[in-house]
Design a protein around this motif. Structure first.
Motif, PDB file in Angstrom:
ATOM      1  N   PRO A 105      -5.883   7.073 -16.817  1.00 45.44           N
ATOM      2  CA  PRO A 105      -6.436   7.460 -15.511  1.00 45.44           C
ATOM      3  C   PRO A 105      -6.762   6.264 -14.611  1.00 45.44           C
ATOM      4  O   PRO A 105      -6.623   6.350 -13.382  1.00 45.44           O
ATOM      5  CB  PRO A 105      -7.718   8.220 -15.882  1.00 45.44           C
ATOM      6  CG  PRO A 105      -7.407   8.803 -17.221  1.00 45.44           C
ATOM      7  CD  PRO A 105      -6.616   7.735 -17.911  1.00 45.44           C
ATOM      8  N   PHE A 106      -7.185   5.166 -15.216  1.00 44.89           N
ATOM      9  CA  PHE A 106      -7.440   3.951 -14.447  1.00 44.89           C
ATOM     10  C   PHE A 106      -6.153   3.486 -13.768  1.00 44.89           C
ATOM     11  O   PHE A 106      -6.129   3.173 -12.566  1.00 44.89           O
ATOM     12  CB  PHE A 106      -7.984   2.873 -15.397  1.00 44.89           C
ATOM     13  CG  PHE A 106      -8.241   1.543 -14.753  1.00 44.89           C
ATOM     14  CD1 PHE A 106      -9.104   1.414 -13.682  1.00 44.89           C
ATOM     15  CD2 PHE A 106      -7.614   0.404 -15.247  1.00 44.89           C
ATOM     16  CE1 PHE A 106      -9.337   0.171 -13.096  1.00 44.89           C
ATOM     17  CE2 PHE A 106      -7.838  -0.836 -14.676  1.00 44.89           C
ATOM     18  CZ  PHE A 106      -8.714  -0.950 -13.595  1.00 44.89           C
ATOM     19  N   ALA A 107      -5.054   3.470 -14.524  1.00 49.95           N
ATOM     20  CA  ALA A 107      -3.763   3.064 -13.958  1.00 49.95           C
ATOM     21  C   ALA A 107      -3.301   4.056 -12.888  1.00 49.95           C
ATOM     22  O   ALA A 107      -2.720   3.653 -11.866  1.00 49.95           O
ATOM     23  CB  ALA A 107      -2.720   2.955 -15.071  1.00 49.95           C
ATOM     24  N   VAL A 108      -3.572   5.336 -13.101  1.00 45.32           N
ATOM     25  CA  VAL A 108      -3.189   6.357 -12.116  1.00 45.32           C
ATOM     26  C   VAL A 108      -3.908   6.118 -10.793  1.00 45.32           C
ATOM     27  O   VAL A 108      -3.314   6.197  -9.711  1.00 45.32           O
ATOM     28  CB  VAL A 108      -3.509   7.776 -12.645  1.00 45.32           C
ATOM     29  CG1 VAL A 108      -3.417   8.817 -11.523  1.00 45.32           C
ATOM     30  CG2 VAL A 108      -2.557   8.147 -13.770  1.00 45.32           C
ATOM     31  N   ARG A 109      -5.199   5.798 -10.869  1.00 43.69           N
ATOM     32  CA  ARG A 109      -5.963   5.575  -9.639  1.00 43.69           C
ATOM     33  C   ARG A 109      -5.472   4.332  -8.895  1.00 43.69           C
ATOM     34  O   ARG A 109      -5.411   4.319  -7.666  1.00 43.69           O
ATOM     35  CB  ARG A 109      -7.454   5.464  -9.959  1.00 43.69           C
ATOM     36  CG  ARG A 109      -8.080   6.825 -10.251  1.00 43.69           C
ATOM     37  CD  ARG A 109      -9.552   6.713 -10.542  1.00 43.69           C
ATOM     38  NE  ARG A 109      -9.799   6.078 -11.818  1.00 43.69           N
ATOM     39  CZ  ARG A 109     -10.982   5.578 -12.185  1.00 43.69           C
ATOM     40  NH1 ARG A 109     -12.015   5.623 -11.362  1.00 43.69           N
ATOM     41  NH2 ARG A 109     -11.144   5.027 -13.375  1.00 43.69           N
ATOM     42  N   CYS A 114      -2.329   2.265  -4.441  1.00 43.02           N
ATOM     43  CA  CYS A 114      -1.202   1.455  -3.954  1.00 43.02           C
ATOM     44  C   CYS A 114      -0.287   2.284  -3.062  1.00 43.02           C
ATOM     45  O   CYS A 114       0.285   1.762  -2.092  1.00 43.02           O
ATOM     46  CB  CYS A 114      -0.419   0.880  -5.134  1.00 43.02           C
ATOM     47  SG  CYS A 114      -1.239  -0.487  -5.993  1.00 43.02           S
ATOM     48  N   ARG A 115      -0.149   3.561  -3.382  1.00 44.55           N
ATOM     49  CA  ARG A 115       0.666   4.436  -2.535  1.00 44.55           C
ATOM     50  C   ARG A 115       0.059   4.512  -1.127  1.00 44.55           C
ATOM     51  O   ARG A 115       0.788   4.489  -0.127  1.00 44.55           O
ATOM     52  CB  ARG A 115       0.740   5.835  -3.154  1.00 44.55           C
ATOM     53  CG  ARG A 115       1.598   6.814  -2.350  1.00 44.55           C
ATOM     54  CD  ARG A 115       1.493   8.222  -2.913  1.00 44.55           C
ATOM     55  NE  ARG A 115       2.023   8.299  -4.273  1.00 44.55           N
ATOM     56  CZ  ARG A 115       1.918   9.377  -5.044  1.00 44.55           C
ATOM     57  NH1 ARG A 115       1.306  10.465  -4.581  1.00 44.55           N
ATOM     58  NH2 ARG A 115       2.420   9.380  -6.264  1.00 44.55           N
ATOM     59  N   MET A 116      -1.265   4.592  -1.048  1.00 43.88           N
ATOM     60  CA  MET A 116      -1.928   4.616   0.254  1.00 43.88           C
ATOM     61  C   MET A 116      -1.676   3.307   1.000  1.00 43.88           C
ATOM     62  O   MET A 116      -1.438   3.299   2.213  1.00 43.88           O
ATOM     63  CB  MET A 116      -3.438   4.815   0.087  1.00 43.88           C
ATOM     64  CG  MET A 116      -3.838   6.192  -0.415  1.00 43.88           C
ATOM     65  SD  MET A 116      -3.263   7.506   0.683  1.00 43.88           S
ATOM     66  CE  MET A 116      -3.957   6.978   2.233  1.00 43.88           C
ATOM     67  N   ILE A 117      -1.716   2.190   0.279  1.00 43.66           N
ATOM     68  CA  ILE A 117      -1.451   0.885   0.903  1.00 43.66           C
ATOM     69  C   ILE A 117      -0.023   0.848   1.434  1.00 43.66           C
ATOM     70  O   ILE A 117       0.230   0.363   2.542  1.00 43.66           O
ATOM     71  CB  ILE A 117      -1.683  -0.262  -0.108  1.00 43.66           C
ATOM     72  CG1 ILE A 117      -3.157  -0.307  -0.558  1.00 43.66           C
ATOM     73  CG2 ILE A 117      -1.250  -1.597   0.478  1.00 43.66           C
ATOM     74  CD1 ILE A 117      -4.130  -0.596   0.557  1.00 43.66           C
ATOM     75  N   ARG A 118       0.922   1.366   0.659  1.00 44.86           N
ATOM     76  CA  ARG A 118       2.319   1.383   1.097  1.00 44.86           C
ATOM     77  C   ARG A 118       2.466   2.165   2.396  1.00 44.86           C
ATOM     78  O   ARG A 118       3.162   1.731   3.320  1.00 44.86           O
ATOM     79  CB  ARG A 118       3.219   1.987   0.009  1.00 44.86           C
ATOM     80  CG  ARG A 118       3.483   1.054  -1.142  1.00 44.86           C
ATOM     81  CD  ARG A 118       4.699   1.505  -1.949  1.00 44.86           C
ATOM     82  NE  ARG A 118       4.492   2.810  -2.552  1.00 44.86           N
ATOM     83  CZ  ARG A 118       3.894   3.019  -3.718  1.00 44.86           C
ATOM     84  NH1 ARG A 118       3.424   1.985  -4.399  1.00 44.86           N
ATOM     85  NH2 ARG A 118       3.769   4.229  -4.217  1.00 44.86           N
ATOM     86  N   ASN A 228      -3.792  -9.588  -7.038  1.00 44.94           N
ATOM     87  CA  ASN A 228      -3.344 -10.793  -6.339  1.00 44.94           C
ATOM     88  C   ASN A 228      -2.364 -10.451  -5.218  1.00 44.94           C
ATOM     89  O   ASN A 228      -2.403 -11.057  -4.138  1.00 44.94           O
ATOM     90  CB  ASN A 228      -2.700 -11.767  -7.326  1.00 44.94           C
ATOM     91  CG  ASN A 228      -3.713 -12.410  -8.242  1.00 44.94           C
ATOM     92  OD1 ASN A 228      -4.886 -12.548  -7.891  1.00 44.94           O
ATOM     93  ND2 ASN A 228      -3.285 -12.801  -9.439  1.00 44.94           N
ATOM     94  N   ALA A 229      -1.482  -9.478  -5.480  1.00 44.83           N
ATOM     95  CA  ALA A 229      -0.542  -9.053  -4.430  1.00 44.83           C
ATOM     96  C   ALA A 229      -1.295  -8.444  -3.256  1.00 44.83           C
ATOM     97  O   ALA A 229      -0.961  -8.679  -2.088  1.00 44.83           O
ATOM     98  CB  ALA A 229       0.467  -8.050  -5.001  1.00 44.83           C
ATOM     99  N   LEU A 230      -2.337  -7.670  -3.560  1.00 42.69           N
ATOM    100  CA  LEU A 230      -3.156  -7.094  -2.489  1.00 42.69           C
ATOM    101  C   LEU A 230      -3.868  -8.188  -1.701  1.00 42.69           C
ATOM    102  O   LEU A 230      -3.946  -8.123  -0.465  1.00 42.69           O
ATOM    103  CB  LEU A 230      -4.183  -6.123  -3.093  1.00 42.69           C
ATOM    104  CG  LEU A 230      -3.619  -4.849  -3.737  1.00 42.69           C
ATOM    105  CD1 LEU A 230      -4.707  -4.127  -4.516  1.00 42.69           C
ATOM    106  CD2 LEU A 230      -3.029  -3.922  -2.678  1.00 42.69           C
ATOM    107  N   ALA A 231      -4.376  -9.190  -2.415  1.00 39.41           N
ATOM    108  CA  ALA A 231      -5.057 -10.300  -1.742  1.00 39.41           C
ATOM    109  C   ALA A 231      -4.089 -11.093  -0.877  1.00 39.41           C
ATOM    110  O   ALA A 231      -4.450 -11.568   0.210  1.00 39.41           O
ATOM    111  CB  ALA A 231      -5.719 -11.211  -2.777  1.00 39.41           C
ATOM    112  N   ASP A 232      -2.859 -11.237  -1.350  1.00 43.42           N
ATOM    113  CA  ASP A 232      -1.847 -11.946  -0.549  1.00 43.42           C
ATOM    114  C   ASP A 232      -1.541 -11.172   0.738  1.00 43.42           C
ATOM    115  O   ASP A 232      -1.385 -11.769   1.812  1.00 43.42           O
ATOM    116  CB  ASP A 232      -0.559 -12.124  -1.361  1.00 43.42           C
ATOM    117  CG  ASP A 232      -0.700 -13.192  -2.435  1.00 43.42           C
ATOM    118  OD1 ASP A 232      -1.689 -13.956  -2.386  1.00 43.42           O
ATOM    119  OD2 ASP A 232       0.167 -13.255  -3.318  1.00 43.42           O
ATOM    120  N   ILE A 233      -1.438  -9.857   0.629  1.00 38.82           N
ATOM    121  CA  ILE A 233      -1.204  -9.044   1.824  1.00 38.82           C
ATOM    122  C   ILE A 233      -2.382  -9.173   2.782  1.00 38.82           C
ATOM    123  O   ILE A 233      -2.204  -9.323   3.997  1.00 38.82           O
ATOM    124  CB  ILE A 233      -0.965  -7.574   1.441  1.00 38.82           C
ATOM    125  CG1 ILE A 233       0.353  -7.426   0.669  1.00 38.82           C
ATOM    126  CG2 ILE A 233      -0.945  -6.678   2.683  1.00 38.82           C
ATOM    127  CD1 ILE A 233       0.548  -6.058   0.028  1.00 38.82           C
TER     128      ILE A 233
END
Length: 496
Positions: A105-109, A114-118, A228-233
Motif C-alpha cells: 500500500p505504501f508503494a501504491v500511494r 506520481c500519477r498526479m504529478i505526471r 530525488n527525481a521529485l526534488a530535481d523537478i
C-alpha cells in the motif's frame, strides 16, 4: 501539509481511510492466495471478505484503539476482527507482520501520487507549449553570467524551460519502475510465516513482484530515487521561477506574473506589484529538497529495521507531493497569465548597442581581414568598439566622477541626469563599419596604441567600401538573423 499548500487529491491518497482500505486489500489477497493453495478453506476466505467489505472501517474506533495500544497496524487488525467470528478472526493477518501489510500500500500511494504529478507536469507542459508558439517571433536578449549575451526569441526561452521538464518526468517514470517490487516475507524477511511460493502468488494477485532480500521492510534505496527525481523537478521549477523573477525587475520589466486588480503587493508601498507567486515557488523548492534528503537518509535503516524511517515517511512523502503539486499549479498559472512587454524586450536589444552580434562580427572580420589584421587584433577591435559604444556622455561622466558630500548633492545628481539631453545609443555596427574607433579611457594612452587604432580604422574603412560586405555586415545585427538560426529547433520541438 498546512491547508495553504494542500492538494486535495494528494490528501485523499495519503489519508488514513485510504491507507486502511489498502491494508485490508493486502490481507484479503493473501488469504485468497492461501485458499488457492489449500491452506485455508475457500468458504472461510469468502465469508471473511464479505463480512469486511460489508463493514466499513470505523475511523473513530481505529483512532481510539491506536491511542490505546500505540501501534496503528495492531489497531487496524483489532478494528477488522470485530466483524469476524472467533473461528475466522484467527485467519486475518495470520503468517504476516505489520509491514507485510503496509509495504505494498505504501508503494501504491507513491504510485498514485506520481500519477498526479505526471498530470500536472503535462498541464504545465501544455502552458509552456502555448508560450513557445505565442512568443516564437518575439526577440529578446539572453543573458549569461548576468550580462547581456545574444538575441533569441522569448519562444526559444520557453523551449529551454519545457524540454528539461520533460526530461525530469522521464527520470521520475524510470525511478517509479522500482515500485513494482514488494514483500510478504515476515518479521525479518525469511518467509518464516508465509512460504516463499505463497508470497510470490499473493504478490502476483496484488500486481507486484516478489523482492528477494527484504528484511522486515523493503530496502529504502528503492524509493529514494523517486524522491530525488521529485526534488530535481522542483529545482527545475525553481529555475523557471527564478528566470521569470529576474525578468520582472524594474524599471523595465520584461514580463510580470499575473496581478489582479484587487491585489495588493505591499502594506507600505502601494505601487508595488511583487512577484509573490514566483518567490513562493522558489522557497517551496527548498522544502522539496529537504524532504528528499530526509527520505534518502532512510536508506540507512539499521539491521532488520527500526522505526526511525516511519516518522520520516509519514511526513516527508505526502508533503513532497503536496509541495510539488502546488509548485506545478503555481508555475502553470504564471505561464498562462504571463504579461509580456515586447517594448521593453526591444529596448534591451537597442541598449545593448549591437554587442549581441559580437561573436559573429568577430568571425566575419577575421575572415575578411585575413593577411591584414591578426585574429587577436580582430578580438581587440570588437572589444574596443564595445568600450566606445558604452562610453558615457558628458553629463553621465561628470556624475560618475562627482564627489557627493551632502544630502542635497543627491538631489543635484538625480536632477542632472533627468535634465541631460537624450542621446541615441550608438552601435558597434556603426563604429566598426565607419572605422571610427577611439582610444578608450580605460586603455593606457600612448603613441603606439594611437597608431595601432589608426591602422585598424584605415583597414576597416577600406574593408567596408565594398557595398556587398556592408549589406552582409548589417544583416548580422538584425534580430531576424538570430531568430532564423533557431527556427530548426522550433520545427523539431513542435513536431514532438
Amino acid at each position: 501539509m498546512i491547508g495553504r499548500y494542500e492538494d486535495k487529491e494528494i490528501e485523499e491518497i495519503w489519508s488514513t481511510e485510504h491507507k486502511l482500505r489498502q491494508w485490508q486489500n493486502v490481507e484479503l489477497k493473501t488469504l485468497e492466495a492461501r485458499a488457492n493453495a489449500g491452506e485455508v478453506e475457500q468458504e472461510a476466505v469468502t465469508e471473511i471478505s464479505e463480512r469486511l467489505r460489508a463493514s466499513p472501517i470505523d475511523l473513530a474506533w481505529f483512532n481510539e484503539e491506536e491511542r490505546r495500544v500505540g501501534h496503528d497496524y495492531n489497531a487496524f487488525i483489532a478494528e477488522r476482527r470485530r466483524y469476524l467470528p472467533e473461528n475466522l478472526a484467527r485467519f486475518f493477518h495470520e503468517k504476516l507482520t505489520s509491514y507485510d501489510g503496509e509495504e505494498y500500500p505504501f508503494a501504491v500511494r507513491i504510485h498514485l501520487s506520481c500519477r498526479m504529478i505526471r498530470h500536472k507536469i503535462q498541464a504545465l507542459h501544455g502552458a509552456l507549449w502555448r508560450g513557445i508558439n505565442a512568443y516564437r517571433f518575439v526577440p529578446m536578449m539572453e543573458r549569461t553570467h548576468g550580462r547581456l549575451a545574444e538575441i533569441q526569441s522569448l519562444g526559444r526561452c520557453f523551449i529551454t524551460w519545457c524540454q528539461p521538464l520533460r526530461n525530469g518526468l522521464e527520470h521520475l517514470e524510470y525511478a517509479e519502475n522500482e515500485l513494482k517490487w514488494s514483500k510478504l516475507s515476515g518479521a525479518i524477511g525469511t518467509n518464516s510465516g508465509l512460504s516463499f511460493a505463497l508470497e510470490q502468488k499473493a504478490l502476483g494477485l496484488l500486481g507486484a513482484k516478489q523482492y528477494i532480500g527484504a528484511t522486515q521492510i523493503m530496502p529504502r534505496i528503492l524509493y529514494s530515487p523517486i524522491a530525488n527525481a521529485l526534488a530535481d523537478i522542483a529545482t527545475w521549477l525553481e529555475k523557471i521561477a527564478f528566470d521569470l523573477w529576474l525578468g520582472s525587475r524594474d524599471p523595465y520589466p520584461r514580463w510580470e506574473e499575473p496581478f489582479a486588480e484587487s491585489q495588493k503587493g505591499s502594506s507600505a508601498m502601494p505601487h508595488k506589484k511583487n512577484p509573490i507567486t514566483l518567490e513562493k515557488v522558489r522557497g517551496m523548492a527548498r522544502c522539496a529538497r529537504a524532504y528528499a534528503h530526509a527520505i534518502q537518509e532512510n536508506i540507512a535503516t539499521p539491521e532488520g529495521r527500526d522505526i526511525s524511517q516511519s516518522s520520516v515517511e509519514r511526513i516527508a512523502w505526502p508533503d513532497i507531493f503536496h509541495t510539488l503539486c502546488h509548485m506545478l499549479d503555481c508555475v502553470r498559472k504564471v505561464i498562462d497569465g504571463l504579461v509580456v512587454y515586447p517594448d521593453n524586450l526591444a529596448r534591451e536589444i537597442i541598449e545593448s548597442r549591437g554587442t549581441y552580434a559580437s561573436s559573429k562580427a568577430k568571425d566575419l572580420l577575421a575572415e575578411w581581414l585575413t593577411g591584414t589584421i591578426t585574429v587577436e587584433e580582430v578580438y581587440r577591435i570588437i572589444q574596443l568598439a564595445a568600450f566606445n559604444a558604452f562610453q558615457p556622455g558628458e553629463t553621465d561622466r561628470d556624475c560618475r566622477l562627482a564627489k557627493l558630500e551632502s544630502v542635497t548633492d543627491a538631489d543635484y545628481l538625480v536632477y542632472n541626469i533627468a535634465q541631460a539631453p537624450f542621446k541615441e545609443p550608438i552601435s558597434i555596427k556603426d563604429i566598426i563599419m565607419t572605422g571610427t574607433l577611439k582610444l578608450a579611457p580605460s586603455i593606457a594612452m600612448d603613441n603606439e596604441k594611437k597608431l595601432e587604432i589608426n591602422r585598424w580604422n584605415i583597414a576597416l574603412k577600406t574593408l567596408f567600401s565594398d557595398p556587398d560586405r556592408c549589406e552582409k555586415w548589417r544583416s548580422i545585427f538584425e534580430p531576424s538573423y538570430w531568430l532564423e538560426a533557431a527556427e530548426p529547433q522550433f520545427k523539431a520541438v513542435l513536431r514532438t
